[in-house]
Design a protein around this motif. Structure first.
Motif: not given
Length: 87
Positions: A6-14, A24-32, A34-42
């Motif tokens: 997960l840490t590698e994935l969030t680093a890539l997203l950032r 807060d991508l450092d929190g418990d985001v496994l089941d949130i 992607f749109p709620d995290l602010g990331y779209d398909s692009l």
């Protein structure tokens, strides 16, 4: 590498798309979702391209479209990574 964490994935997203204020991508985001995290398909397409290039794998596009959360995305990537090492 045989597993993407997960840490590698969030680093890539950032790196690819930044981080939305209030997320807060450092929190418990496994089941949130992607749109709620602010990331779209692009953003996910950019991350996927980097992962495929860096790890010499090809990810199933249809399955990726159905991966709505980081957990689902990591499961797909890690399945492809494990299949590569057993081939």
């Amino acid at each position: 590498m045989d597993r993407l964490q997960l840490t590698e994935l969030t680093a890539l997203l950032r790196t690819c798309a930044g981080e939305e204020d209030g997320t807060d991508l450092d929190g418990d985001v496994l089941d949130i979702p992607f749109p709620d995290l602010g990331y779209d398909s692009l953003a996910l397409l950019q991350v996927t391209g980097i992962i495929e290039r860096d790890h010499d794998i090809t990810l199933d596009e249809e399955a990726l479209d159905e991966a709505e959360t980081p957990r689902q995305y990591l499961d797909l990537v890690n399945h492809a990574l494990s299949a590569r090492t057993t081939a």
